[in-house]
Scaffold this active site. Structure first.
Site, mmCIF file in Angstrom:
data_model
loop_
_atom_site.group_PDB
_atom_site.id
_atom_site.type_symbol
_atom_site.label_atom_id
_atom_site.label_comp_id
_atom_site.label_asym_id
_atom_site.label_seq_id
_atom_site.Cartn_x
_atom_site.Cartn_y
_atom_site.Cartn_z
ATOM 1 N N ASP A 193 -11.925 31.172 -20.339
ATOM 2 C CA ASP A 193 -11.242 30.168 -19.491
ATOM 3 C C ASP A 193 -11.201 28.821 -20.226
ATOM 4 O O ASP A 193 -11.725 27.817 -19.742
ATOM 5 C CB ASP A 193 -11.937 30.027 -18.134
ATOM 6 C CG ASP A 193 -13.390 29.538 -18.252
ATOM 7 O OD1 ASP A 193 -13.893 28.959 -17.261
ATOM 8 O OD2 ASP A 193 -14.005 29.714 -19.328
ATOM 9 N N HIS A 221 -22.715 26.248 -24.338
ATOM 10 C CA HIS A 221 -22.826 27.490 -23.558
ATOM 11 C C HIS A 221 -22.103 28.660 -24.240
ATOM 12 O O HIS A 221 -22.701 29.678 -24.559
ATOM 13 C CB HIS A 221 -22.203 27.273 -22.174
ATOM 14 C CG HIS A 221 -22.789 26.147 -21.394
ATOM 15 N ND1 HIS A 221 -24.097 26.113 -20.960
ATOM 16 C CD2 HIS A 221 -22.234 24.983 -20.948
ATOM 17 C CE1 HIS A 221 -24.321 24.995 -20.287
ATOM 18 N NE2 HIS A 221 -23.214 24.301 -20.257
HETATM 19 O O1 RIB Z 1 -21.555 27.043 -16.993
HETATM 20 C C1 RIB Z 1 -20.908 26.954 -18.228
HETATM 21 C C2 RIB Z 1 -19.767 27.912 -18.307
HETATM 22 O O2 RIB Z 1 -18.779 27.585 -17.332
HETATM 23 C C3 RIB Z 1 -19.032 27.853 -19.656
HETATM 24 O O3 RIB Z 1 -18.467 29.098 -19.955
HETATM 25 C C4 RIB Z 1 -17.962 26.845 -19.399
HETATM 26 O O4 RIB Z 1 -16.833 27.008 -20.278
HETATM 27 C C5 RIB Z 1 -17.569 27.202 -17.991
HETATM 28 O O5 RIB Z 1 -16.679 28.322 -18.066
HETATM 29 CA CA CA Z 2 -16.046 29.227 -20.421
#
Ligand code: RIB
Ligand code: CA
Length: 319
Positions: free
Chosen positions: A10, A240
């Site tokens: 995303d 992340h």
């Molecule tokens: O909580 C972090 C995640 O949520 C990551 O993948 C960030 O891109 C959002 O999608």
């Molecule tokens: Ca993400």
């Protein structure tokens, strides 16, 4: 032996870092990007994935996926984190490429069935596409090589609520379906990703070393790092999604524990990933005969950050 992966994404600033990292890693062969709603609407995810696909030294097709959760309305998009455009409001020019006509879920199923035991699903957004794939083709659970997801939080606070992480709460019904499927799953959650930060100085150095890819990444990270500094008072953004790809490149960076994972799907705990250590029996329903999955609980922070920075600074050559 390179690992064939499908990245479900995303994008999203940290997704952009992760996808570029994957393109620059000879251990990985990205056979497709599948898009989902999450940081932005799925149409925007797809437009951003098309922009990012041009960073690859080999052709990477993009397939649009679901725009809303399996059983709920679409949550609000966190434009205060990733910007309205998903890239920190940098207004990057759209790609002239088009997404494939095949739906993301159909692509996932087709590739997993055609390459039994060889495809790894890497999920960086809400798990709707994976949940729909399981619903449509339950047989893929025993055909996939591995499922590695960025999401969840076990012993660390959530980032959307005290217990919920964004990708999981984005579609908790899909997440519980994914966590309880009988496929080998690794959860790369906030327990590890919240420990590794990327600073503006480091993204500036990446842009100097690798301008073709790094210019977008550095500009997009500006807004994203400001969010972390203003909201959490920390000097960089949490990596992340890149850390999820780092797991695939070098699993020795992490310490994992095994056990069943369930996802709360209502009330104050909605989106909480609840982890039970393997072998423990509970009288309360919902825990018997659940598959053991793997949860990343510790990470070698410096080695992981060094790997992310080194790969983002070094594009694979076109030849
Ligand atoms: O909580 C972090 C995640 O949520 C990551 O993948 C960030 O891109 C959002 O999608
Ligand atoms: Ca993400």
């Amino acid at each position: 032996m390179t690992k064939k992966i499908i990245i479900d994404t995303d994008p999203g600033v940290d997704d952009a870092l992760a996808i570029t990292l994957a393109f620059n890693s000879p251990e990985l062969d990205v056979i497709g990007l599948t898009t989902v709603f999450g940081n932005v609407a799925v149409e925007r995810s797809t437009a951003n994935a098309l922009i990012l696909s041009q960073f690859s030294s080999y052709p990477v097709p993009v397939y649009q996926g679901h725009g809303q959760p399996m059983q709920r309305n679409t949550p609000n998009y966190p434009d205060f984190v990733h910007g309205a455009d998903g890239f920190g409001n940098i207004d990057w020019p759209a790609s002239d490429k088009q997404a494939e006509s095949q739906h993301a879920v159909d692509f996932m199923i087709e590739q997993i069935r055609a390459n039994p035991g060889q495809i790894t699903l890497v999920a960086l957004g809400p798990l709707t596409n994976l949940g729909r794939a399981l619903e449509q083709a339950p047989d893929i659970a025993e055909l996939v090589e591995e499922v590695v997801i960025m999401g969840g939080a076990v012993y660390t606070p959530g980032n959307v609520s005290p217990v919920a992480e964004a990708n999981i709460i984005g579609d908790p019904d899909a997440a519980d379906k994914v966590m309880t499927a009988r496929w080998p799953l690794v959860m790369v959650g906030l327990d590890v990703t919240s420990q590794v930060l990327l600073s503006k100085e480091q993204t500036a150095a990446i842009a100097r070393a690798n301008p073709d890819q790094g210019k977008l990444l550095h500009q997009a990270c500006d807004f994203y790092i400001d969010f972390y500094r203003n909201e959490l008072g920390i000097p960089g953004c949490m990596v992340h999604d890149p850390l999820t790809l780092a797991y695939l490149i070098d699993p020795s960076l992490f310490e994992l524990m095994s056990g069943p994972i369930r996802v709360a799907n209502d009330g104050l705990a909605m989106g909480q990933t609840i982890f039970a250590t393997a072998g423990r029996h509970y009288p309360h329903p919902g825990w018997e005969n659940q598959p053991n999955q793997q949860v990343c609980l510790k990470v070698d922070k410096q080695r992981a950050l060094d790997l992310v920075i080194q790969r983002l600074s070094t594009p694979t050559s076109l030849d």
